[in-house]
Scaffold this motif. Structure first.
Motif, PDB file in Angstrom:
ATOM      1  N   SER A 133       0.825  -1.204   0.000  1.00  0.00           N
ATOM      2  CA  SER A 133       0.000   0.000   0.000  1.00  0.00           C
ATOM      3  C   SER A 133       0.860   1.255   0.000  1.00  0.00           C
ATOM      4  N   GLY A 134       1.993   1.252   0.664  1.00  0.00           N
ATOM      5  CA  GLY A 134       2.919   2.386   0.621  1.00  0.00           C
ATOM      6  C   GLY A 134       3.513   2.567  -0.762  1.00  0.00           C
ATOM      7  N   PHE A 135       3.808   1.447  -1.416  1.00  0.00           N
ATOM      8  CA  PHE A 135       4.361   1.517  -2.762  1.00  0.00           C
ATOM      9  C   PHE A 135       3.323   2.047  -3.748  1.00  0.00           C
ATOM     10  N   MET A 136       2.063   1.666  -3.576  1.00  0.00           N
ATOM     11  CA  MET A 136       1.009   2.175  -4.457  1.00  0.00           C
ATOM     12  C   MET A 136       0.817   3.672  -4.280  1.00  0.00           C
ATOM     13  N   LEU A 146       3.189   5.771  -3.419  1.00  0.00           N
ATOM     14  CA  LEU A 146       4.350   6.365  -4.092  1.00  0.00           C
ATOM     15  C   LEU A 146       4.147   6.375  -5.606  1.00  0.00           C
ATOM     16  N   GLU A 147       3.607   5.303  -6.177  1.00  0.00           N
ATOM     17  CA  GLU A 147       3.323   5.263  -7.615  1.00  0.00           C
ATOM     18  C   GLU A 147       2.305   6.323  -8.016  1.00  0.00           C
ATOM     19  N   ALA A 148       1.272   6.483  -7.204  1.00  0.00           N
ATOM     20  CA  ALA A 148       0.234   7.473  -7.515  1.00  0.00           C
ATOM     21  C   ALA A 148       0.806   8.885  -7.481  1.00  0.00           C
ATOM     22  N   ILE A 149       1.610   9.207  -6.478  1.00  0.00           N
ATOM     23  CA  ILE A 149       2.219  10.541  -6.381  1.00  0.00           C
ATOM     24  C   ILE A 149       3.160  10.780  -7.551  1.00  0.00           C
ATOM     25  N   LEU A 150       3.954   9.769  -7.885  1.00  0.00           N
ATOM     26  CA  LEU A 150       4.901   9.897  -8.998  1.00  0.00           C
ATOM     27  C   LEU A 150       4.159  10.106 -10.325  1.00  0.00           C
ATOM     28  N   SER A 151       3.078   9.381 -10.548  1.00  0.00           N
ATOM     29  CA  SER A 151       2.345   9.557 -11.804  1.00  0.00           C
ATOM     30  C   SER A 151       1.673  10.939 -11.862  1.00  0.00           C
ATOM     31  N   VAL A 152       1.199  11.461 -10.729  1.00  0.00           N
ATOM     32  CA  VAL A 152       0.628  12.804 -10.716  1.00  0.00           C
ATOM     33  C   VAL A 152       1.699  13.841 -11.047  1.00  0.00           C
ATOM     34  N   VAL A 153       2.909  13.672 -10.508  1.00  0.00           N
ATOM     35  CA  VAL A 153       4.006  14.601 -10.800  1.00  0.00           C
ATOM     36  C   VAL A 153       4.377  14.544 -12.277  1.00  0.00           C
TER      37      VAL A 153
END
Length: 136
Positions: A17-20, A22-29
């Motif tokens: 869940s922490g990795f997901m 991080l993926e969501a924040i990275l894709s938004v950036v």
């Protein structure tokens, strides 16, 4: 043994869940950066279009003024060394004109066009020789 397996599964779920997140924040950036570059590209394209339109209009103004000078046989009232605003639809342009005599039939004409009138941002200079069959 069951307890160890249960702890290991709980740790894996927290990590996933922490990795997901991080993926969501990275894709938004990444999407934000891409949208910023697209917006800058569109703005640059718009500015280039405006500059092209101004240059085209300035060439039309210069061509009209040279035609007027040739048609009036270089009358003195058409020359003014100080920038004068033009009439509509070219009221954002200011034009200054000078005339030098080369010989009895040849006149050197210098035109300088500035736009917009209130601040000299763009300018176009044209120098040409006009044949005048009779002296003014």
């Amino acid at each position: 043994m069951n307890r160890m397996r249960l702890l290991r599964c709980a740790r894996n779920d927290t990590f996933k869940s922490g990795f997901m997140l991080l993926e969501a924040i990275l894709s938004v950036v990444i999407v934000s950066i891409c949208l910023t570059f697209i917006a800058q590209s569109l703005l640059t394209n718009f500015r280039t279009g405006v500059r092209f339109q101004e240059m085209t209009r300035s060439l039309i103004v210069m061509e009209n003024r040279l035609g007027l000078l040739y048609a009036t046989n270089l009358s003195e009232e058409d020359f003014n060394p100080y920038p004068q605003p033009l009439d509509k639809p070219y009221d954002k342009f200011a034009l200054s004109t000078r005339k030098d005599t080369i010989n009895d039939h040849l006149k050197k004409v210098e035109l300088q066009l500035n736009w917009p009138v209130d601040k000299p941002q763009g300018h176009l200079d044209v120098t040409t020789i006009i044949y005048s069959p009779d002296e003014n």
